[in-house]
Design an enzyme around this catalytic site. Sequence first.
Site, PDB file in Angstrom:
ATOM      1  N   CYS A 159       0.113   3.779   2.806  1.00 19.11           N
ATOM      2  CA  CYS A 159       0.600   3.221   4.078  1.00 19.11           C
ATOM      3  C   CYS A 159       2.074   3.576   4.263  1.00 19.11           C
ATOM      4  O   CYS A 159       2.514   3.914   5.369  1.00 19.11           O
ATOM      5  CB  CYS A 159       0.442   1.699   4.108  1.00 19.11           C
ATOM      6  N   CYS A 182       0.831  -1.218   0.000  1.00 19.58           N
ATOM      7  CA  CYS A 182       0.000   0.000   0.000  1.00 19.58           C
ATOM      8  C   CYS A 182       0.862   1.262   0.000  1.00 19.58           C
ATOM      9  O   CYS A 182       1.586   1.523   0.963  1.00 19.58           O
ATOM     10  CB  CYS A 182      -0.908  -0.062   1.233  1.00 19.58           C
TER      11      CYS A 182
END
Length: 103
Positions: A31, A28
């Site tokens: 993230c 991600c």
Amino acid sequence: MGKIINSTNFEQEVNDGVVVVDFFATWCGPCKMLAPIFEQLSVEMKDDAKFVKVDIDKSLEIARKYMISSVPTMMIFKDGKPVDTMVGFMQKESIKSKVESHI
């Protein structure tokens, strides 16, 4: 990097005081952008809140239990109960203010 917890120690880690859980995935992008901010806050707020991380790909049962449908999702727990949720990348001050509101 913050402490990564999983299903074997999740309940124990979130059951006392204010705990911020970062539900993330290694693939991600947002993230990865959030990680250094999360780390800074864990140092700055260490006396008031604990910051831990859960890899949703390795702890799918926890992600399902708390209905994590997108990452990053940060969930604030107070004495073992979820009290707030933040979805997506957020600026440091916004996260800090949310956490402070539960201290």
